[in-house]
Write a protein that holds these residues in place. Structure first.
Motif, PDB file in Angstrom:
ATOM      1  N   TYR A   1      85.291 102.043 -46.539  1.00 49.80           N
ATOM      2  CA  TYR A   1      85.451 101.340 -45.275  1.00 49.80           C
ATOM      3  C   TYR A   1      86.370 102.143 -44.355  1.00 49.80           C
ATOM      4  CZ  TYR A   1      83.843  97.334 -48.059  1.00 49.80           C
ATOM      5  OH  TYR A   1      83.134  96.498 -48.884  1.00 49.80           O
ATOM      6  N   THR A   2      86.236 101.893 -43.070  1.00 44.15           N
ATOM      7  CA  THR A   2      87.108 102.543 -42.099  1.00 44.15           C
ATOM      8  C   THR A   2      87.316 101.620 -40.902  1.00 44.15           C
ATOM      9  OG1 THR A   2      87.452 104.595 -40.839  1.00 44.15           O
ATOM     10  CG2 THR A   2      85.230 103.685 -40.841  1.00 44.15           C
ATOM     11  N   ALA A   3      88.393 101.865 -40.165  1.00 50.19           N
ATOM     12  CA  ALA A   3      88.683 101.049 -38.986  1.00 50.19           C
ATOM     13  C   ALA A   3      89.932 101.570 -38.306  1.00 50.19           C
ATOM     14  CB  ALA A   3      88.899  99.587 -39.372  1.00 50.19           C
ATOM     15  N   SER A   4      90.139 101.136 -37.085  1.00 52.58           N
ATOM     16  CA  SER A   4      91.426 101.252 -36.410  1.00 52.58           C
ATOM     17  C   SER A   4      91.849  99.837 -36.037  1.00 52.58           C
ATOM     18  CB  SER A   4      91.320 102.116 -35.156  1.00 52.58           C
ATOM     19  OG  SER A   4      91.089 103.472 -35.494  1.00 52.58           O
ATOM     20  N   THR A   5      93.074  99.457 -36.387  1.00 48.43           N
ATOM     21  CA  THR A   5      93.549  98.092 -36.183  1.00 48.43           C
ATOM     22  C   THR A   5      94.898  98.103 -35.464  1.00 48.43           C
ATOM     23  OG1 THR A   5      94.934  97.824 -38.172  1.00 48.43           O
ATOM     24  CG2 THR A   5      92.543  97.534 -38.434  1.00 48.43           C
ATOM     25  N   PRO A   6      95.284  96.957 -34.917  1.00 47.30           N
ATOM     26  CA  PRO A   6      96.667  96.840 -34.439  1.00 47.30           C
ATOM     27  C   PRO A   6      97.647  96.980 -35.598  1.00 47.30           C
ATOM     28  CG  PRO A   6      95.283  95.053 -33.592  1.00 47.30           C
ATOM     29  CD  PRO A   6      94.503  95.743 -34.669  1.00 47.30           C
ATOM     30  N   ALA A   7      98.919  97.058 -35.264  1.00 48.48           N
ATOM     31  CA  ALA A   7      99.957  97.210 -36.288  1.00 48.48           C
ATOM     32  C   ALA A   7     100.843  95.974 -36.294  1.00 48.48           C
ATOM     33  CB  ALA A   7     100.780  98.466 -36.020  1.00 48.48           C
ATOM     34  N   GLY A   8     100.242  94.837 -36.621  1.00 48.38           N
ATOM     35  CA  GLY A   8     100.980  93.588 -36.668  1.00 48.38           C
ATOM     36  C   GLY A   8     101.850  93.473 -37.904  1.00 48.38           C
ATOM     37  N   PRO A   9     102.696  92.444 -37.969  1.00 49.94           N
ATOM     38  CA  PRO A   9     103.634  92.288 -39.090  1.00 49.94           C
ATOM     39  C   PRO A   9     102.962  92.232 -40.460  1.00 49.94           C
ATOM     40  CG  PRO A   9     104.230  90.819 -37.281  1.00 49.94           C
ATOM     41  CD  PRO A   9     102.912  91.423 -36.918  1.00 49.94           C
ATOM     42  N   VAL A  10     101.761  91.629 -40.559  1.00 51.62           N
ATOM     43  CA  VAL A  10     101.096  91.513 -41.860  1.00 51.62           C
ATOM     44  C   VAL A  10     100.815  92.885 -42.447  1.00 51.62           C
ATOM     45  CG1 VAL A  10      98.978  90.780 -43.018  1.00 51.62           C
ATOM     46  CG2 VAL A  10     100.104  89.243 -41.408  1.00 51.62           C
ATOM     47  N   VAL A  11     100.235  93.782 -41.646  1.00 52.01           N
ATOM     48  CA  VAL A  11      99.883  95.104 -42.179  1.00 52.01           C
ATOM     49  C   VAL A  11     101.113  96.003 -42.281  1.00 52.01           C
ATOM     50  CG1 VAL A  11      97.482  94.989 -41.473  1.00 52.01           C
ATOM     51  CG2 VAL A  11      99.150  95.902 -39.884  1.00 52.01           C
ATOM     52  N   LYS A  12     102.036  95.880 -41.351  1.00 47.37           N
ATOM     53  CA  LYS A  12     103.267  96.671 -41.458  1.00 47.37           C
ATOM     54  C   LYS A  12     104.006  96.349 -42.752  1.00 47.37           C
ATOM     55  CE  LYS A  12     104.739  97.772 -36.719  1.00 47.37           C
ATOM     56  NZ  LYS A  12     105.748  97.484 -35.669  1.00 47.37           N
ATOM     57  N   SER A  13     104.113  95.066 -43.058  1.00 48.64           N
ATOM     58  CA  SER A  13     104.819  94.657 -44.263  1.00 48.64           C
ATOM     59  C   SER A  13     104.151  95.217 -45.515  1.00 48.64           C
ATOM     60  CB  SER A  13     104.882  93.127 -44.334  1.00 48.64           C
ATOM     61  OG  SER A  13     105.483  92.705 -45.539  1.00 48.64           O
ATOM     62  N   PHE A  14     102.826  95.130 -45.586  1.00 50.52           N
ATOM     63  CA  PHE A  14     102.122  95.622 -46.774  1.00 50.52           C
ATOM     64  C   PHE A  14     102.263  97.134 -46.910  1.00 50.52           C
ATOM     65  CE2 PHE A  14      98.255  97.323 -48.795  1.00 50.52           C
ATOM     66  CZ  PHE A  14      98.387  96.732 -50.055  1.00 50.52           C
ATOM     67  N   LEU A  15     102.185  97.855 -45.798  1.00 50.98           N
ATOM     68  CA  LEU A  15     102.237  99.314 -45.838  1.00 50.98           C
ATOM     69  C   LEU A  15     103.665  99.859 -45.898  1.00 50.98           C
ATOM     70  CD1 LEU A  15      99.465 100.143 -43.204  1.00 50.98           C
ATOM     71  CD2 LEU A  15      99.283 100.302 -45.695  1.00 50.98           C
ATOM     72  N   GLY A  16     104.664  98.997 -45.767  1.00 56.59           N
ATOM     73  CA  GLY A  16     106.043  99.453 -45.823  1.00 56.59           C
ATOM     74  C   GLY A  16     106.526 100.114 -44.549  1.00 56.59           C
ATOM     75  N   ILE A  17     105.915  99.774 -43.416  1.00 57.90           N
ATOM     76  CA  ILE A  17     106.326 100.296 -42.121  1.00 57.90           C
ATOM     77  C   ILE A  17     107.375  99.354 -41.532  1.00 57.90           C
ATOM     78  CG2 ILE A  17     105.566 100.932 -39.810  1.00 57.90           C
ATOM     79  CD1 ILE A  17     102.747 101.317 -40.964  1.00 57.90           C
ATOM     80  N   PRO A  18     108.516  99.863 -41.113  1.00 53.02           N
ATOM     81  CA  PRO A  18     109.540  98.968 -40.527  1.00 53.02           C
ATOM     82  C   PRO A  18     108.972  98.144 -39.381  1.00 53.02           C
ATOM     83  CG  PRO A  18     110.463 101.145 -40.928  1.00 53.02           C
ATOM     84  CD  PRO A  18     108.991 101.264 -41.197  1.00 53.02           C
ATOM     85  N   LEU A  19     109.277  96.861 -39.371  1.00 54.01           N
ATOM     86  CA  LEU A  19     108.731  95.970 -38.351  1.00 54.01           C
ATOM     87  C   LEU A  19     109.184  96.369 -36.951  1.00 54.01           C
ATOM     88  CD1 LEU A  19     109.093  92.472 -40.079  1.00 54.01           C
ATOM     89  CD2 LEU A  19     107.084  93.947 -39.972  1.00 54.01           C
TER      90      LEU A  19
ATOM     91  N   ILE B   1     104.332 100.995 -32.679  1.00 57.41           N
ATOM     92  CA  ILE B   1     103.099 101.678 -33.092  1.00 57.41           C
ATOM     93  C   ILE B   1     101.945 101.150 -32.258  1.00 57.41           C
ATOM     94  CG2 ILE B   1     101.488 102.060 -35.010  1.00 57.41           C
ATOM     95  CD1 ILE B   1     103.870 101.531 -36.891  1.00 57.41           C
ATOM     96  N   ASP B   2     101.101 102.047 -31.774  1.00 62.83           N
ATOM     97  CA  ASP B   2      99.941 101.602 -31.010  1.00 62.83           C
ATOM     98  C   ASP B   2      98.846 101.044 -31.917  1.00 62.83           C
ATOM     99  OD1 ASP B   2     101.083 102.246 -28.619  1.00 62.83           O
ATOM    100  OD2 ASP B   2     100.105 104.194 -28.438  1.00 62.83           O
TER     101      ASP B   2
ATOM    102  N   THR C   1     101.831 106.544 -32.215  1.00 61.61           N
ATOM    103  CA  THR C   1     101.584 106.330 -30.799  1.00 61.61           C
ATOM    104  C   THR C   1     100.353 107.113 -30.381  1.00 61.61           C
ATOM    105  OG1 THR C   1     103.959 106.077 -30.401  1.00 61.61           O
ATOM    106  CG2 THR C   1     102.561 106.547 -28.489  1.00 61.61           C
ATOM    107  N   GLY C   2      99.433 106.445 -29.713  1.00 59.35           N
ATOM    108  CA  GLY C   2      98.190 107.095 -29.332  1.00 59.35           C
ATOM    109  C   GLY C   2      98.414 108.231 -28.343  1.00 59.35           C
ATOM    110  N   LYS C   3      97.685 109.328 -28.549  1.00 56.16           N
ATOM    111  CA  LYS C   3      97.736 110.460 -27.625  1.00 56.16           C
ATOM    112  C   LYS C   3      96.777 110.201 -26.476  1.00 56.16           C
ATOM    113  CE  LYS C   3      97.418 115.509 -27.559  1.00 56.16           C
ATOM    114  NZ  LYS C   3      97.150 116.724 -28.385  1.00 56.16           N
ATOM    115  N   PRO C   4      97.252 110.210 -25.237  1.00 55.81           N
ATOM    116  CA  PRO C   4      96.390 109.883 -24.099  1.00 55.81           C
ATOM    117  C   PRO C   4      95.117 110.717 -24.049  1.00 55.81           C
ATOM    118  CG  PRO C   4      98.684 110.018 -23.402  1.00 55.81           C
ATOM    119  CD  PRO C   4      98.644 110.518 -24.825  1.00 55.81           C
ATOM    120  N   ASN C   5      94.009 110.038 -23.701  1.00 51.77           N
ATOM    121  CA  ASN C   5      92.695 110.664 -23.515  1.00 51.77           C
ATOM    122  C   ASN C   5      92.122 111.263 -24.797  1.00 51.77           C
ATOM    123  OD1 ASN C   5      92.762 110.114 -20.657  1.00 51.77           O
ATOM    124  ND2 ASN C   5      94.129 111.877 -20.437  1.00 51.77           N
TER     125      ASN C   5
ATOM    126  N   GLY D   1     100.205 114.050 -34.272  1.00 53.14           N
ATOM    127  CA  GLY D   1      99.442 113.771 -35.489  1.00 53.14           C
ATOM    128  C   GLY D   1      99.767 112.466 -36.166  1.00 53.14           C
ATOM    129  N   GLY D   2     100.812 111.775 -35.694  1.00 58.12           N
ATOM    130  CA  GLY D   2     101.188 110.504 -36.297  1.00 58.12           C
ATOM    131  C   GLY D   2     101.794 110.671 -37.683  1.00 58.12           C
TER     132      GLY D   2
END
Length: 272
Positions: free
Chosen positions: A23-41, A45-46, A67-71, A78-79
């Motif tokens: 599977y693949t996707a691009s998603t927002p970085a809400g608290p649910v996914v940040k918490s699971f991935l260990g990303i500080p709340l 993040i775009d 953060t997304g690179k414009p255009n 590279g994130g």
């Protein structure tokens, strides 16, 4: 002299690898996914780009975020990256990904689409840029949908935003270059009588011509399935499956859910 030589029989055993689904996707970085991935709340993040593989009772995932690179569809510098693997369980139509004492829940809408859930098993609503729908990289394009449907209660107006790939029928002319479609759909209703009335699509891809308008209705399908059918004044019809109070998904005319790619899904999120 005849010599009989007996060769030992070799048994060839085929060890097939467990079936893997990607599977693949691009998603927002809400608290649910940040918490699971260990990303500080507190991190700004775009979006997060996901690559997930399921194989029997195990999963692996690789995420790129920042953060997304414009255009572009990438990240500034590279994130950052995160890799995870762990136990995979399934309860009814919900997958549970476990890691470090935390669990991420994904509803299997059908064989082609997953959607990230909150702690109460509600479909997470995204924003105007990305949704929380995860796309099968080799979709079967099926009309099977695993959802429970509640009553439809309409408001005077409902606004759905999002960005999708270009495969919505009747939007982009064949052969015309297209990377994404940016949507804002406003559905109007007679809230007193709970009846649909008109709709307005003010933006892309019809911004220069002033958008599109028309009427819409509710179609009830198998198992209580609810589809919003929008018919514009140019003779085009669009279909949105109600997947929750705050989520609609594009289908084709036969009711098959459209499957997105690593950048966008065919999901719109309710803004109000």
């Amino acid at each position: 002299i005849i010599i009989n030589v007996i060769f030992p029989m070799l048994m060839l055993v085929s060890c097939a690898s467990p079936k893997e689904t990607n599977y693949t996707a691009s998603t927002p970085a809400g608290p649910v996914v940040k918490s699971f991935l260990g990303i500080p709340l507190a991190d700004s993040i775009d979006f997060i780009r996901w690559k997930i593989s399921f194989s029997e009772s195990r999963y692996t995932l690789a995420c790129n975020y920042g953060t997304g690179k414009p255009n572009t569809n990438g990240f500034i510098s590279g994130g950052k990256t995160i890799d995870r693997s762990g136990d995979l369980r399934k309860e009814e139509n919900i997958y549970l990904l476990e890691y470090g004492g935390k669990t991420l829940q994904l509803a299997e809408l059908n064989a082609d689409l997953l959607h990230i859930l909150d702690a109460d098993k509600h479909l997470l609503a995204g924003n105007g840029g990305w949704s929380y729908t995860i796309n099968n990289t080799k979709p079967s394009v099926t009309d099977v949908i695993n959802m429970k449907y509640g009553p439809v209660i309409l408001k005077d107006s409902m606004v759905f935003d999002g960005r999708t790939p270009c495969g919505v029928s009747g939007v982009v002319a064949a052969g015309k270059p297209c990377y994404k479609l940016k949507w804002r759909i406003v559905l109007y209703a007679d809230a007193v009588n709970n009846q649909p009335t008109t709709f307005n699509i003010p933006g892309s891809p019809w911004y220069e011509e002033g958008g599109r308008k028309g009427t819409w209705k509710i179609i009830k399908g198998p198992g209580g399935r609810v589809t919003y059918q929008l018919s514009d004044t140019k003779g085009n019809t669009f279909y949105l499956l109600k997947a929750g109070e705050n989520i609609v998904l594009f289908t084709d005319a036969t009711g098959k859910l459209l499957v997105g790619n690593e950048d966008f899904s065919y999901t719109l999120n309710k803004m109000r």
